[in-house]
Design an enzyme around this catalytic site. Structure first.
Site, PDB file in Angstrom:
ATOM      1  N   GLU A  52      -9.940   7.376   3.895  1.00 17.84           N
ATOM      2  CA  GLU A  52     -10.839   6.527   4.661  1.00 17.84           C
ATOM      3  C   GLU A  52     -10.183   5.162   4.748  1.00 17.84           C
ATOM      4  O   GLU A  52      -9.366   4.794   3.904  1.00 17.84           O
ATOM      5  CB  GLU A  52     -12.221   6.440   4.006  1.00 17.84           C
ATOM      6  CG  GLU A  52     -12.452   5.266   3.090  1.00 17.84           C
ATOM      7  CD  GLU A  52     -11.769   5.385   1.747  1.00 17.84           C
ATOM      8  OE1 GLU A  52     -11.590   6.518   1.260  1.00 17.84           O
ATOM      9  OE2 GLU A  52     -11.407   4.335   1.185  1.00 17.84           O
ATOM     10  N   LYS A  67       0.810  -1.229   0.000  1.00 10.68           N
ATOM     11  CA  LYS A  67       0.000   0.000   0.000  1.00 10.68           C
ATOM     12  C   LYS A  67       0.841   1.276   0.000  1.00 10.68           C
ATOM     13  O   LYS A  67       0.427   2.298  -0.523  1.00 10.68           O
ATOM     14  CB  LYS A  67      -0.957   0.002   1.192  1.00 10.68           C
ATOM     15  CG  LYS A  67      -2.126  -0.956   1.007  1.00 10.68           C
ATOM     16  CD  LYS A  67      -3.223  -0.686   2.021  1.00 10.68           C
ATOM     17  CE  LYS A  67      -4.471  -1.486   1.718  1.00 10.68           C
ATOM     18  NZ  LYS A  67      -4.322  -2.932   2.038  1.00 10.68           N
ATOM     19  N   SER A 120       1.461  -9.884  -1.137  1.00  8.13           N
ATOM     20  CA  SER A 120       1.144  -8.461  -0.953  1.00  8.13           C
ATOM     21  C   SER A 120       1.517  -7.916   0.424  1.00  8.13           C
ATOM     22  O   SER A 120       1.793  -6.729   0.558  1.00  8.13           O
ATOM     23  CB  SER A 120      -0.333  -8.215  -1.221  1.00  8.13           C
ATOM     24  OG  SER A 120      -1.142  -9.059  -0.425  1.00  8.13           O
TER      25      SER A 120
END
Ligand SMILES: *Cc1c(COP(=O)(O)O)cnc(C)c1O
Length: 415
Positions: free
Chosen positions: A116, A94, A398
């Protein structure tokens, strides 16, 4: 002229085939249009690229290794490489996107960041880069999620972010998104909204895919070094909104020999009523500002998804992935909670790597892709998606499993 714009680039309105676009309230047009008209010039500016690349290298720890998993390969009778996004700073892919967007926000002259978050992973990645740049950071989070994800809330606060509870509706991600949009409408001049996956109105899906595309850019040269060829036969990635998959697929999208495999969360089972397998269950609809596949009732109400992994617990999928599914360029499989847990424990014991629960869904699909699969997959596996002993299979790992230890402890009956 080849059709190179089909998958890598949406059209001017942000459509990948039938999916994409920008479905936003009138009052957001100015913000989104500012972003749309400037993002490509900004991110391909030489000084931007220099700073982006240097932060990816020195701060995030890139390039992440491409690791040949010898014992896992032996188990499945093929050649498996793990793309180690779990070794990125903050523990997942991320941060590639949030680094890109904070640099973009700076160049747009924005002084305030909003985001968010559901499980808190994107909130932490956003709070991290805001601290890095000394920018104010507001993270909206459902009240229920704040209770469930206390360690990530603490991380965000320690990094200097303000976490604002969303107290309406189901008090989860959907309500936090509404609050963030309301904030952006009220602060159109000085605020940038960092979206955490390849979702949202155009240009977000394309922009986030470009920031994450560093994953497949590295896979190409790393494979060339290790095998002599830049092209694997298979690339596997889990899909929540689809950003790690978009990044892992990006530089292979226009290479038809590379089989792209996306794995969704089947929860208790695709047809159990507790699932997040959007391509299997969804229909075209608008969610979070773009047209895509959405899990919904007959009259268009969004269905609450379920997955053991918070990062895959999302009722939609990015428009690029809806197009990959619709056009059959990608194979879409799913793994249940139980299969993902099994795959996590298997990787830990076979390779000494504790994966995130999200990534474990991608690992679980190795079972279905074997030539003679003992375990039937709920989603049909196209015959040409199976691997052989000569295949080169890249799995996007990931994230790491630290954040999931409570779930793993429960599975081991450790209280
Ligand atoms: C958030 C997250 C995901 C899901 O998000 P995508 O946008 O689909 O990549 C997957 N894996 C990890 C480790 C995550 O934190």
């Amino acid at each position: 002229m080849t059709t190179t714009t089909t998958y890598q680039q949406p059209n001017a309105q942000g459509y990948y085939g039938k999916f994409g676009g920008a479905f936003i309230p009138e009052m957001l047009h100015r913000n989104v249009e500012e972003l749309r008209s400037k993002y490509l010039d900004i991110i391909y500016d030489a000084a931007f690229q220099k700073e982006f690349r240097s932060l990816l290298h020195d701060y995030a720890g890139r390039p992440t290794p491409l690791y040949f998993a010898q014992r896992l390969s032996k188990q499945y009778g093929t050649n498996i490489y793990l793309k180690r996004e779990d070794l990125c700073h903050t523990g997942a892919h991320k941060v590639n996107n949030t680094i890109g967007q904070i640099l973009l926000a700076e160049r747009l002259g924005k002084k305030r960041i909003i985001a968010e978050t559901g499980a808190g992973q994107h909130g932490v990645a956003t709070a991290t880069v805001c601290a890095l740049k000394g920018v104010e950071c507001i993270v909206y989070m459902g009240e229920k999620d704040i209770e469930r994800q206390a360690p990530n809330v603490a991380r965000m606060k320690m990094l200097g972010a303000t976490v604002i509870p969303a107290t309406s509706g189901s008090k989860t991600l959907k309500d936090a998104t509404n609050e963030a949009i309301r904030d952006w409408i009220n602060n159109p001049v000085d605020t940038h909204y960092i979206i955490g996956s390849v979702v949202g109105p155009h240009p977000y899906p394309d922009m986030v895919a470009r920031f994450q595309s560093v994953i497949s850019e590295e896979i190409r040269w790393q494979l060339k070094e290790k095998t002599g060829s830049e092209l694997p036969t298979h690339v596997l990635a889990c899909v929540g909104g689809g950003s790690n998959a978009a990044g892992a697929f990006y530089h292979f999208l226009e290479e038809p020999t590379v089989q792209l495999v996306a794995i969704e969360a089947a929860g208790n089972g695709v047809h159990s009523g507790l699932s997040a397998a959007t391509t299997q269950l969804g229909k075209p609809g608008v969610l979070h500002g773009s047209k895509s596949l959405v899990m919904q009732t007959e009259d268009g109400q969004v269905v609450e998804p379920h997955s053991i992994s918070a990062g895959l617990d999302y009722p939609g999928i990015g428009p690029l992935h809806a197009h990959l599914f619709d056009s059959r360029r990608g194979a879409f499989l799913s793994a249940t909670d139980e299969q993902a847990l099994e795959a996590a424990f298997n990787l830990a014991k076979k390779e000494g790597i504790i994966p995130a629960l999200e990534s474990s869904h991608a690992l679980a699909s190795l079972e279905f892709l074997q030539p003679e699969s003992p375990k039937p997959s709920e989603a049909p596996v196209p015959a040409n998606a199976k691997f052989t002993k000569d295949s080169t299979v890249v799995v996007c790992l990931s994230g790491r499993g630290d954040k999931d230890m409570a779930t793993y402890m429960k599975a081991m009956n450790i209280q």
